[in-house]
Motif scaffolding. Structure first.
Motif, PDB file in Angstrom:
ATOM      1  N   PHE A 145      -4.373  -4.679  16.269  1.00 58.60           N
ATOM      2  CA  PHE A 145      -5.307  -3.581  16.019  1.00 58.60           C
ATOM      3  C   PHE A 145      -5.972  -3.065  17.298  1.00 58.60           C
ATOM      4  O   PHE A 145      -6.750  -2.117  17.254  1.00 58.60           O
ATOM      5  CB  PHE A 145      -6.375  -4.003  15.004  1.00 58.60           C
TER       6      PHE A 145
ATOM      7  N   ALA B 202      -4.440   1.962  16.709  1.00 51.72           N
ATOM      8  CA  ALA B 202      -4.420   1.123  15.512  1.00 51.72           C
ATOM      9  C   ALA B 202      -5.813   0.692  15.072  1.00 51.72           C
ATOM     10  O   ALA B 202      -6.014   0.315  13.912  1.00 51.72           O
ATOM     11  CB  ALA B 202      -3.551  -0.111  15.746  1.00 51.72           C
TER      12      ALA B 202
ATOM     13  N   PHE C 110      -7.495   0.126  11.174  1.00 55.60           N
ATOM     14  CA  PHE C 110      -7.998  -1.238  11.039  1.00 55.60           C
ATOM     15  C   PHE C 110      -9.483  -1.230  10.657  1.00 55.60           C
ATOM     16  O   PHE C 110      -9.906  -1.971   9.751  1.00 55.60           O
ATOM     17  CB  PHE C 110      -7.801  -2.016  12.339  1.00 55.60           C
TER      18      PHE C 110
ATOM     19  N   THR D  70      -8.426   8.802  10.350  1.00 54.14           N
ATOM     20  CA  THR D  70      -7.106   8.201  10.125  1.00 54.14           C
ATOM     21  C   THR D  70      -6.102   9.251   9.650  1.00 54.14           C
ATOM     22  O   THR D  70      -4.966   9.316  10.130  1.00 54.14           O
ATOM     23  CB  THR D  70      -7.204   7.074   9.080  1.00 54.14           C
TER      24      THR D  70
ATOM     25  N   LEU E 126      -3.613   0.234   5.250  1.00 53.64           N
ATOM     26  CA  LEU E 126      -3.241  -0.953   6.012  1.00 53.64           C
ATOM     27  C   LEU E 126      -1.833  -0.807   6.575  1.00 53.64           C
ATOM     28  O   LEU E 126      -1.538  -1.279   7.680  1.00 53.64           O
ATOM     29  CB  LEU E 126      -3.330  -2.192   5.110  1.00 53.64           C
TER      30      LEU E 126
ATOM     31  N   ILE F 185      -1.301   0.802  10.242  1.00 55.03           N
ATOM     32  CA  ILE F 185      -1.679   0.136  11.492  1.00 55.03           C
ATOM     33  C   ILE F 185      -0.495   0.043  12.460  1.00 55.03           C
ATOM     34  O   ILE F 185      -0.636   0.328  13.652  1.00 55.03           O
ATOM     35  CB  ILE F 185      -2.264  -1.265  11.198  1.00 55.03           C
TER      36      ILE F 185
ATOM     37  N   GLN G  88       0.036   1.960  16.466  1.00 54.60           N
ATOM     38  CA  GLN G  88       0.035   1.138  17.680  1.00 54.60           C
ATOM     39  C   GLN G  88       0.673   1.853  18.868  1.00 54.60           C
ATOM     40  O   GLN G  88       0.333   1.580  20.012  1.00 54.60           O
ATOM     41  CB  GLN G  88       0.772  -0.182  17.421  1.00 54.60           C
TER      42      GLN G  88
END
Length: 238
Positions: A4, A9, A13, A70, A217, A220, A224
């Motif tokens: 995370f 990410a 998270f 997000t 979830l 994530i 990254q």
């Protein structure tokens, strides 16, 4: 390095850790204060009476902000991927973003307008949050399948679609049963005529809410490899 902390990410998270914390903290305070029955209150029931109303309002407002951040980042990721290898019309991605942001606005309404004080406004916000949220996950699941296998693994696509399907299946009885309840209140007696409707709609509400959490979830890993750059330009004479 922790997953995370790589790229962007940390945004999903924070969303998937902060949001359940908001629900749980508000629930614990409401139960310990004797304001709600421990067995299956609505999520909003745990944020109606002070002091939990202040906690609920603050934490859900921040969740709405994290959700919007997000969704916008996800929109930009899909936009960039689609430019590299075309797999979906850009309008589809844009519609998904708009619906998601409307759902976040609905969350803000739920956080700031308590169900006993202004029930019509509160319920309208909840309807926006849940319905737009479910449609957002469905559209994003379709986008994931379209971008598979280059940008998403088949297992990730299946997980997203499964969560979307469960959330979609739960949101319908949630709305139907909630609309059959004749009075808005915090305390329920199992002998009351609307008690079954309350239990079914509350179970479905918690199912949809945690469905959203598990769905984000799965973002994530995608986040990254994303970096954020902010550039500042000053035009004119200094």
């Amino acid at each position: 390095m922790l997953c995370f902390l790589r790229g962007m990410a940390f945004i999903p998270f924070l969303l998937v850790t902060w949001s359940p914390a908001a629900f749980i903290v508000s629930y614990v305070v409401a139960v310990l204060s004797g304001h709600v029955n421990p067995f299956l209150p609505y999520i909003s029931d745990t944020g109606t009476t002070p002091p939990e109303s202040g906690i609920f309002g603050f934490m859900i407002n921040f969740s709405a902000f994290l959700g919007a951040a997000t969704m916008y980042t996800r929109y930009k990721i899909v936009e960039k991927q689609n430019q590299t290898s075309y797999f979906s019309t850009p309008v589809f991605n844009l519609v998904s973003l708009v619906l998601g942001l409307v759902g976040c606005i609905g969350m803000g309404i739920v956080a700031n307008f308590q169900e006993l004080a202004v029930p019509v406004v509160h319920d309208g916000g909840a309807l926006l949050a849940f319905v737009c949220g479910v449609v957002y996950t469905l559209l994003q699941s379709i986008i994931s399948y379209k971008s598979c296998p280059q940008w998403n693994s088949l297992s990730t696509c299946r997980i997203r679609m499964a969560i979307s399907a469960v959330s979609s299946a739960a949101v319908i009885p949630m709305i139907a049963c909630a609309s059959l309840i004749s009075i808005t209140k915090l305390e329920w007696n199992p002998k009351e005529k609307d008690y079954v409707y309350h239990v079914v709609s509350a179970i479905c509400e918690w199912t949809v809410a945690f469905g959203f959490i598990f769905y984000f979830l799965t973002f994530i890993y995608d986040f990254q490899s994303v970096t954020l750059r902010i550039s500042t330009e000053i035009n004119g004479d200094v």
